[in-house]
Write a protein that holds these residues in place. Sequence first.
Motif, PDB file in Angstrom:
ATOM      1  N   TRP A  91      -0.658  -8.804  -0.263  1.00 46.04           N
ATOM      2  CA  TRP A  91      -1.611  -7.757   0.112  1.00 46.04           C
ATOM      3  C   TRP A  91      -2.431  -7.205  -1.044  1.00 46.04           C
ATOM      4  CZ3 TRP A  91       2.343  -4.571   3.526  1.00 46.04           C
ATOM      5  CH2 TRP A  91       2.638  -5.321   4.681  1.00 46.04           C
ATOM      6  N   ALA A  92      -1.790  -6.910  -2.168  1.00 48.27           N
ATOM      7  CA  ALA A  92      -2.501  -6.284  -3.287  1.00 48.27           C
ATOM      8  C   ALA A  92      -3.720  -7.082  -3.752  1.00 48.27           C
ATOM      9  CB  ALA A  92      -1.539  -6.044  -4.451  1.00 48.27           C
ATOM     10  N   PRO A  93      -3.638  -8.432  -3.863  1.00 45.40           N
ATOM     11  CA  PRO A  93      -4.811  -9.190  -4.315  1.00 45.40           C
ATOM     12  C   PRO A  93      -5.991  -9.136  -3.340  1.00 45.40           C
ATOM     13  CG  PRO A  93      -2.810 -10.483  -4.585  1.00 45.40           C
ATOM     14  CD  PRO A  93      -2.452  -9.307  -3.734  1.00 45.40           C
ATOM     15  N   GLN A  94      -5.719  -8.709  -2.108  1.00 45.25           N
ATOM     16  CA  GLN A  94      -6.761  -8.658  -1.085  1.00 45.25           C
ATOM     17  C   GLN A  94      -7.273  -7.243  -0.831  1.00 45.25           C
ATOM     18  OE1 GLN A  94      -7.845 -11.601   0.012  1.00 45.25           O
ATOM     19  NE2 GLN A  94      -6.263 -12.562  -1.273  1.00 45.25           N
ATOM     20  N   GLY A  95      -6.996  -6.331  -1.766  1.00 46.92           N
ATOM     21  CA  GLY A  95      -7.578  -4.993  -1.661  1.00 46.92           C
ATOM     22  C   GLY A  95      -6.696  -3.938  -1.022  1.00 46.92           C
ATOM     23  N   VAL A  96      -5.415  -4.228  -0.844  1.00 42.45           N
ATOM     24  CA  VAL A  96      -4.478  -3.230  -0.323  1.00 42.45           C
ATOM     25  C   VAL A  96      -3.848  -2.496  -1.508  1.00 42.45           C
ATOM     26  CG1 VAL A  96      -2.427  -2.830   1.089  1.00 42.45           C
ATOM     27  CG2 VAL A  96      -4.005  -4.699   1.668  1.00 42.45           C
ATOM     28  N   ASP A  97      -3.815  -1.165  -1.448  1.00 45.95           N
ATOM     29  CA  ASP A  97      -3.228  -0.371  -2.526  1.00 45.95           C
ATOM     30  C   ASP A  97      -1.716  -0.281  -2.299  1.00 45.95           C
ATOM     31  OD1 ASP A  97      -2.826   1.349  -4.685  1.00 45.95           O
ATOM     32  OD2 ASP A  97      -3.210   3.147  -3.464  1.00 45.95           O
ATOM     33  N   VAL A  98      -0.948  -1.038  -3.072  1.00 42.56           N
ATOM     34  CA  VAL A  98       0.505  -1.050  -2.953  1.00 42.56           C
ATOM     35  C   VAL A  98       1.086  -0.062  -3.962  1.00 42.56           C
ATOM     36  CG1 VAL A  98       2.600  -2.447  -3.122  1.00 42.56           C
ATOM     37  CG2 VAL A  98       0.497  -3.445  -2.176  1.00 42.56           C
ATOM     38  N   VAL A  99       1.801   0.961  -3.453  1.00 44.13           N
ATOM     39  CA  VAL A  99       2.313   2.040  -4.297  1.00 44.13           C
ATOM     40  C   VAL A  99       3.837   1.958  -4.335  1.00 44.13           C
ATOM     41  CG1 VAL A  99       2.263   4.507  -4.765  1.00 44.13           C
ATOM     42  CG2 VAL A  99       0.390   3.449  -3.463  1.00 44.13           C
ATOM     43  N   SER A 100       4.413   1.843  -5.529  1.00 41.48           N
ATOM     44  CA  SER A 100       5.863   1.682  -5.679  1.00 41.48           C
ATOM     45  C   SER A 100       6.538   3.012  -6.000  1.00 41.48           C
ATOM     46  CB  SER A 100       6.169   0.668  -6.786  1.00 41.48           C
ATOM     47  OG  SER A 100       5.614  -0.591  -6.473  1.00 41.48           O
ATOM     48  N   TYR A 101       7.737   3.194  -5.436  1.00 43.11           N
ATOM     49  CA  TYR A 101       8.509   4.428  -5.601  1.00 43.11           C
ATOM     50  C   TYR A 101       9.940   4.079  -6.011  1.00 43.11           C
ATOM     51  CZ  TYR A 101       4.814   6.829  -2.944  1.00 43.11           C
ATOM     52  OH  TYR A 101       3.607   7.344  -2.508  1.00 43.11           O
ATOM     53  N   GLN A 102      10.582   4.993  -6.739  1.00 40.42           N
ATOM     54  CA  GLN A 102      11.959   4.739  -7.185  1.00 40.42           C
ATOM     55  C   GLN A 102      12.979   4.865  -6.070  1.00 40.42           C
ATOM     56  OE1 GLN A 102      13.221   6.737 -10.881  1.00 40.42           O
ATOM     57  NE2 GLN A 102      13.241   4.665 -11.670  1.00 40.42           N
ATOM     58  N   ASP A 103      12.684   5.663  -5.038  1.00 36.93           N
ATOM     59  CA  ASP A 103      13.574   5.680  -3.885  1.00 36.93           C
ATOM     60  C   ASP A 103      12.759   5.841  -2.605  1.00 36.93           C
ATOM     61  OD1 ASP A 103      13.730   8.580  -2.817  1.00 36.93           O
ATOM     62  OD2 ASP A 103      14.116   8.864  -4.944  1.00 36.93           O
ATOM     63  N   GLN A 104      13.309   5.348  -1.500  1.00 38.35           N
ATOM     64  CA  GLN A 104      12.577   5.276  -0.243  1.00 38.35           C
ATOM     65  C   GLN A 104      12.293   6.653   0.341  1.00 38.35           C
ATOM     66  OE1 GLN A 104      11.404   2.360   0.937  1.00 38.35           O
ATOM     67  NE2 GLN A 104      10.371   3.382   2.643  1.00 38.35           N
ATOM     68  N   SER A 105      13.123   7.635   0.063  1.00 38.20           N
ATOM     69  CA  SER A 105      12.897   8.982   0.602  1.00 38.20           C
ATOM     70  C   SER A 105      11.575   9.552   0.103  1.00 38.20           C
ATOM     71  CB  SER A 105      14.053   9.913   0.220  1.00 38.20           C
ATOM     72  OG  SER A 105      14.183  10.027  -1.188  1.00 38.20           O
ATOM     73  N   GLN A 106      11.182   9.220  -1.120  1.00 35.24           N
ATOM     74  CA  GLN A 106       9.886   9.676  -1.640  1.00 35.24           C
ATOM     75  C   GLN A 106       8.734   9.022  -0.883  1.00 35.24           C
ATOM     76  OE1 GLN A 106      10.306   8.497  -5.756  1.00 35.24           O
ATOM     77  NE2 GLN A 106      11.222  10.438  -6.363  1.00 35.24           N
ATOM     78  N   VAL A 107       8.944   7.779  -0.464  1.00 33.03           N
ATOM     79  CA  VAL A 107       7.923   7.089   0.330  1.00 33.03           C
ATOM     80  C   VAL A 107       7.696   7.840   1.634  1.00 33.03           C
ATOM     81  CG1 VAL A 107       7.277   4.924   1.453  1.00 33.03           C
ATOM     82  CG2 VAL A 107       8.607   4.868  -0.657  1.00 33.03           C
ATOM     83  N   TYR A 108       8.778   8.208   2.309  1.00 33.09           N
ATOM     84  CA  TYR A 108       8.643   8.905   3.594  1.00 33.09           C
ATOM     85  C   TYR A 108       7.940  10.254   3.432  1.00 33.09           C
ATOM     86  CZ  TYR A 108      12.065   5.428   5.168  1.00 33.09           C
ATOM     87  OH  TYR A 108      12.731   4.262   5.458  1.00 33.09           O
ATOM     88  N   LEU A 109       8.221  10.951   2.343  1.00 30.26           N
ATOM     89  CA  LEU A 109       7.560  12.242   2.098  1.00 30.26           C
ATOM     90  C   LEU A 109       6.047  12.069   1.985  1.00 30.26           C
ATOM     91  CD1 LEU A 109       9.994  13.933  -0.478  1.00 30.26           C
ATOM     92  CD2 LEU A 109       9.545  14.657   1.872  1.00 30.26           C
ATOM     93  N   ASP A 110       5.628  11.055   1.242  1.00 35.42           N
ATOM     94  CA  ASP A 110       4.195  10.817   1.076  1.00 35.42           C
ATOM     95  C   ASP A 110       3.564  10.244   2.345  1.00 35.42           C
ATOM     96  OD1 ASP A 110       4.212  11.830  -1.438  1.00 35.42           O
ATOM     97  OD2 ASP A 110       3.713   9.970  -2.482  1.00 35.42           O
ATOM     98  N   LEU A 111       4.345   9.572   3.154  1.00 33.33           N
ATOM     99  CA  LEU A 111       3.836   9.052   4.424  1.00 33.33           C
ATOM    100  C   LEU A 111       3.555  10.209   5.387  1.00 33.33           C
ATOM    101  CD1 LEU A 111       3.214   6.464   6.011  1.00 33.33           C
ATOM    102  CD2 LEU A 111       5.601   6.427   6.767  1.00 33.33           C
TER     103      LEU A 111
END
Length: 262
Positions: free
Chosen positions: A153-173
Amino acid sequence: MHKLKSLLLLGCAVASFSHFSALAADSTLKFGLEAQYPPFESKSASGELEGFDIDLGKAVCAAAKVTCEWSETSFDGLIPALQAQKFDAINSAMNVTEKRRQAIDFTQVIYRVPSKLIAKSNSGLLPEVSALKGKHIGVLQGSIQESFAQAHWAPQGVDVVSYQDQSQVYLDLTSGRLDGTLVLAPAGQTGFLTKPDGKGFSFVGNAVRDDKILGSGVAFGLRKGDTANKARLDKAIDIIKKDGVVGQLSKKYFGDLDVSVK
């Protein structure tokens, strides 16, 4: 003569202690894990470790007749910590991939689960470049989902954002800073979709596929050349599979989600 006798006795004592220490070490198995990834690994309100991989580890230790111990670190720190001998094996929903095999060994595969995209139910998003271009997708750092998203995905223009734990992902979602997250389906279901914050979100589209990146299934990670632990863990895994333990735990924690016992 007395000095020689004393030295011999001391040598025997040291040898006996070393033998006892080896036996003690063999009777304990320390698992490394990242404890913020329910239903695989998380902590109860009282701070106790719980989840599928915790119960799986306990069952394996019982079959191997050893005592389980646990050591926590971030997911992307698990392999370096294993190599540094901070624990004996990784038990943290880690999929076997070609890339990881370059750094560590694995037991036999125990189970396999799909990776799926979570987004707003009415977003129209799908796990395809055409739908995700320009969108922000959160992933767990060091995970196979991160590797998949970075490769496809990233090479095709998708912004892939990495997090140290999944709970932080859900907060930002939920706050709108992310448009979606690629995650192991049971983790997304139990850790987010069934909770109040997950209201209005759902799995969108089919599971993503790339066996080279996503791997052949989940196993315990081991240090290169650790044949002793591989032998005893593989034997214990055979026992709990035969007894139906893996299937029972899968039903308990994953319900009817598409999880296969290998």
